[in-house]
Design an enzyme around this catalytic site. Structure first.
Site, PDB file in Angstrom:
ATOM      1  N   LYS A 278       0.750  -1.256   0.065  1.00 53.34           N
ATOM      2  CA  LYS A 278      -0.040  -0.267  -0.060  1.00 53.34           C
ATOM      3  C   LYS A 278       0.905   1.196  -0.069  1.00 53.34           C
ATOM      4  O   LYS A 278       0.593   2.136  -0.890  1.00 53.34           O
ATOM      5  CB  LYS A 278      -1.001   0.051   1.152  1.00 53.34           C
ATOM      6  CG  LYS A 278      -2.011  -1.255   1.193  1.00 53.34           C
ATOM      7  CD  LYS A 278      -2.827  -1.042   2.473  1.00 53.34           C
ATOM      8  CE  LYS A 278      -3.807  -2.493   2.378  1.00 53.34           C
ATOM      9  NZ  LYS A 278      -4.354  -3.081   3.390  1.00 53.34           N
TER      10      LYS A 278
ATOM     11  N   ASP B 298     -10.574   3.294   4.505  1.00 51.87           N
ATOM     12  CA  ASP B 298     -10.896   1.509   4.186  1.00 51.87           C
ATOM     13  C   ASP B 298     -12.600   1.399   4.244  1.00 51.87           C
ATOM     14  O   ASP B 298     -12.909   0.167   3.709  1.00 51.87           O
ATOM     15  CB  ASP B 298     -10.307   0.692   5.461  1.00 51.87           C
ATOM     16  CG  ASP B 298      -9.309   0.104   5.198  1.00 51.87           C
ATOM     17  OD1 ASP B 298      -8.911  -0.246   3.842  1.00 51.87           O
ATOM     18  OD2 ASP B 298      -8.408  -0.443   6.075  1.00 51.87           O
TER      19      ASP B 298
ATOM     20  N   GLN C 162      -4.133  -1.768   9.810  1.00 47.69           N
ATOM     21  CA  GLN C 162      -4.046  -3.043   9.116  1.00 47.69           C
ATOM     22  C   GLN C 162      -4.423  -4.055  10.095  1.00 47.69           C
ATOM     23  O   GLN C 162      -4.218  -4.131  11.311  1.00 47.69           O
ATOM     24  CB  GLN C 162      -2.499  -3.302   8.601  1.00 47.69           C
ATOM     25  CG  GLN C 162      -2.276  -4.581   7.877  1.00 47.69           C
ATOM     26  CD  GLN C 162      -2.992  -4.573   6.467  1.00 47.69           C
ATOM     27  OE1 GLN C 162      -3.152  -3.603   5.820  1.00 47.69           O
ATOM     28  NE2 GLN C 162      -3.681  -5.687   6.207  1.00 47.69           N
TER      29      GLN C 162
END
Ligand code: NAD
Length: 292
Positions: free
Chosen positions: A52, A119, A96
């Protein structure tokens, strides 16, 4: 059969984003900035986060990686999130997953400001998604929509069967495929581990989206001729045929079903690459204040 080539489409999207970033900077706009928090040193999480961060650099974003020890307390992690929430220059924040067992993932998700939740996991953004309001869509389901759109897969009025009801893939994609949108307007059936007669249900699918995490679970007897299959699953298995000693398998037995399909995603190179592209898209939207 047409391959839904996520690798190619993701590359196209990243190219489009890079152009938009250049334009944004040229007109005095801000450089999009993504922050990622990584707790502990799990190998898979490390790989995902560094992919990412690398993707951010490639399209001209700024990125900040915050590493915390795996014994960090929930309170300390929330404090770190609040710091990022209050940093004006940062547009998007991801934590994460999975997190160590002593940390409540939902509490952490809720600590992120909805306006920085690129997200798309915050309950506020999930609610906005259900109501078809502007929001950050969860990256993997958004990637599936984008693939279907760019390959002009007809979804309106079709039967869509989803296998798996996780908060990050199965449940949100079932909502998105049923919304009054394009792609969307499907008649959706959401199946899961308690579903009975799964094989009968999957045979009704014009579009079958598979996200259960069991390698090669879906075989040709489970699908009808002409089905469009989106395979989200990723299972790493040992292999003596690859240099690395392992290979990735999807949730669909690709060779068994491919000749019955109108469209199908490969694994790897299907949904996977789209996920990062959609995270970048959400971060760009945040930098442009397009949602909040
Ligand atoms: P999960 O592991 O959280 O949940 C699995 C779901 O499958 C559950 O809802 C369960 O009810 C259902 N299920 C389990 N056994 C079943 C059965 N026999 N019949 C029907 N349903 C069954 O799911 P997840 O986090 O969405 O992950 C699913 C897969 O997708 C994994 O392989 C994961 O690695 C992969 N994944 C890929 C990406 C990507 O970017 N490509 C992103 C997220 C997840």
């Amino acid at each position: 059969m047409i391959l839904l080539d996520g690798k190619k489409i993701a590359k196209d999207i990243k190219g489009e984003i890079a152009i938009k970033v250049t334009q944004l900077k040229a007109t005095g706009g801000k450089t999009p900035h993504l922050a990622a928090i990584l707790v502990g040193d799990d190998g898979a999480s490390e790989t995902y986060v560094s992919a990412k961060v690398k993707a951010c650099e490639k399209v001209g974003f700024k990125s900040t990686l915050i590493r915390l020890k795996d014994n960090v307390s929930e309170q300390e992690l929330v404090k770190e999130i609040h710091k990022v929430n209050n940093t004006l220059d940062i547009d998007g924040l991801i934590v994460q997953l999975p997190l160590p067992n002593h940390i409540d993932e939902m509490r952490i998700t809720e600590a992120i400001l909805p306006s920085k939740d690129v997200d798309g996991f915050h309950p506020t953004n999930i609610g906005r998604m259900i109501l078809n309001l502007p929001t950050y869509l969860p990256a993997t389901p958004a990637g599936i929509l984008e693939l279907l759109k760019r390959y002009n897969v007809e979804t309106s009025g079709k039967n869509c069967v989803v296998i798996g009801r996780s908060h990050i893939v199965g449940f949100p994609i079932s909502i998105l495929m049923g919304r009054n949108n394009n792609p969307g307007n499907c008649t959706v059936t959401l199946t899961h581990s308690r579903t009975q007669n799964l094989n009968e249900i999957t045979k009704t699918a014009d579009i079958l989206i598979v996200a259960l995490g069991k390698a090669e679970f879906v075989t040709s007897e489970m699908v009808k001729e002409g089905v469009c299959i989106v395979d989200v699953g990723i299972t790493r298995i040992e292999s003596d045929k690859t240099k690395s000693g392992w290979k990735l398998l999807g949730d669909v037995a690709f060779d068994s079903v491919k000749d019955r399909c109108s469209f199908i995603t490969p694994v790897p190179g299907g949904v996977g690459p789209m996920t990062i592209a959609m995270l970048l898209k959400n971060t760009l939207m945040s930098a442009k204040r397009a949602v909040y």
